[in-house]
Design a protein around this motif. Structure first.
Motif, short mmCIF file in Angstrom:
data_model
loop_
_atom_site.label_atom_id
_atom_site.label_comp_id
_atom_site.label_asym_id
_atom_site.label_seq_id
_atom_site.Cartn_x
_atom_site.Cartn_y
_atom_site.Cartn_z
N HIS A 155 -0.65 11.56 4.90
CA HIS A 155 0.16 12.53 4.16
C HIS A 155 -0.33 13.95 4.44
O HIS A 155 -1.52 14.19 4.51
N GLY A 156 0.59 14.84 4.63
CA GLY A 156 0.24 16.24 4.87
C GLY A 156 1.10 16.80 5.98
O GLY A 156 2.16 16.25 6.30
N PRO A 157 0.64 17.88 6.57
CA PRO A 157 1.43 18.50 7.64
C PRO A 157 1.68 17.53 8.79
O PRO A 157 0.83 16.72 9.14
N ALA A 158 2.86 17.65 9.36
CA ALA A 158 3.23 16.78 10.49
C ALA A 158 2.38 17.12 11.71
O ALA A 158 1.93 18.27 11.88
N ALA A 159 2.18 16.13 12.53
CA ALA A 159 1.43 16.33 13.78
C ALA A 159 2.24 17.22 14.71
O ALA A 159 3.47 17.28 14.64
N GLY A 160 1.56 17.89 15.59
CA GLY A 160 2.22 18.75 16.56
C GLY A 160 2.89 17.93 17.66
O GLY A 160 2.97 16.70 17.57
N ALA A 205 0.86 -1.18 0.00
CA ALA A 205 0.00 0.00 0.00
C ALA A 205 0.89 1.23 0.00
O ALA A 205 2.07 1.15 0.34
N PRO A 206 0.33 2.39 -0.36
CA PRO A 206 1.13 3.62 -0.31
C PRO A 206 1.60 3.90 1.11
O PRO A 206 0.85 3.68 2.07
N HIS A 207 2.84 4.39 1.23
CA HIS A 207 3.34 4.75 2.56
C HIS A 207 2.44 5.86 3.11
O HIS A 207 2.17 6.85 2.42
N PRO A 208 1.94 5.72 4.32
CA PRO A 208 0.97 6.68 4.86
C PRO A 208 1.46 8.12 4.95
O PRO A 208 0.66 9.04 4.81
N VAL A 209 2.77 8.33 5.14
CA VAL A 209 3.28 9.69 5.34
C VAL A 209 3.97 10.23 4.10
O VAL A 209 3.70 11.35 3.67
N THR A 210 4.85 9.45 3.50
CA THR A 210 5.68 9.97 2.41
C THR A 210 5.02 9.92 1.04
O THR A 210 5.42 10.67 0.15
N ASP A 211 4.04 9.09 0.84
CA ASP A 211 3.35 9.00 -0.45
C ASP A 211 2.14 9.95 -0.43
O ASP A 211 1.36 9.94 0.52
N PRO A 212 1.97 10.78 -1.46
CA PRO A 212 0.82 11.69 -1.50
C PRO A 212 -0.53 10.97 -1.40
O PRO A 212 -1.53 11.57 -1.01
N ARG A 213 -0.58 9.68 -1.73
CA ARG A 213 -1.83 8.91 -1.61
C ARG A 213 -2.02 8.35 -0.20
O ARG A 213 -3.06 7.75 0.09
N GLY A 214 -1.03 8.53 0.67
CA GLY A 214 -1.08 7.96 2.01
C GLY A 214 -2.13 8.60 2.90
O GLY A 214 -2.43 9.79 2.78
N HIS A 215 -2.66 7.83 3.81
CA HIS A 215 -3.74 8.33 4.67
C HIS A 215 -3.28 9.29 5.75
O HIS A 215 -4.10 9.91 6.42
#
Length: 76
Positions: free
Chosen positions: A37-42, A25-35
């Motif tokens: 993906h986006g700004p890092a958590a605080g 499956a797409p890597h959740p953080v590094t792949d734009p399709r990942g669930h």
């Protein structure tokens, strides 16, 4: 006991759309399709806060239902 029979500690939190397994499956953080993906958590909440315990219990739900990579991310 199957994963479906496991109790939920935080039933109001939905599970991710898929459990990440490398190469399947797409890597959740590094792949734009990942669930995730986006700004890092605080920053993580303080250990003595109720939010910390909710996050810990949510990670237990993830682990108990086969979302091992996602659980380790929450626990980090």
């Amino acid at each position: 006991m199957s994963a479906a029979d496991q109790p939920r500690y935080v039933p109001v939190r939905a599970f991710p759309p898929y459990a990440y397994v490398s190469g399947q499956a797409p890597h959740p953080v590094t792949d734009p399709r990942g669930h995730l993906h986006g700004p890092a958590a605080g920053p993580a909440p303080a250990v003595d806060s109720p939010i910390w315990w909710t996050e810990f219990d949510y990670a237990r739900d993830l682990w108990n239902h086969g979302y091992y990579w996602e659980a380790h991310e929450v626990w980090e």
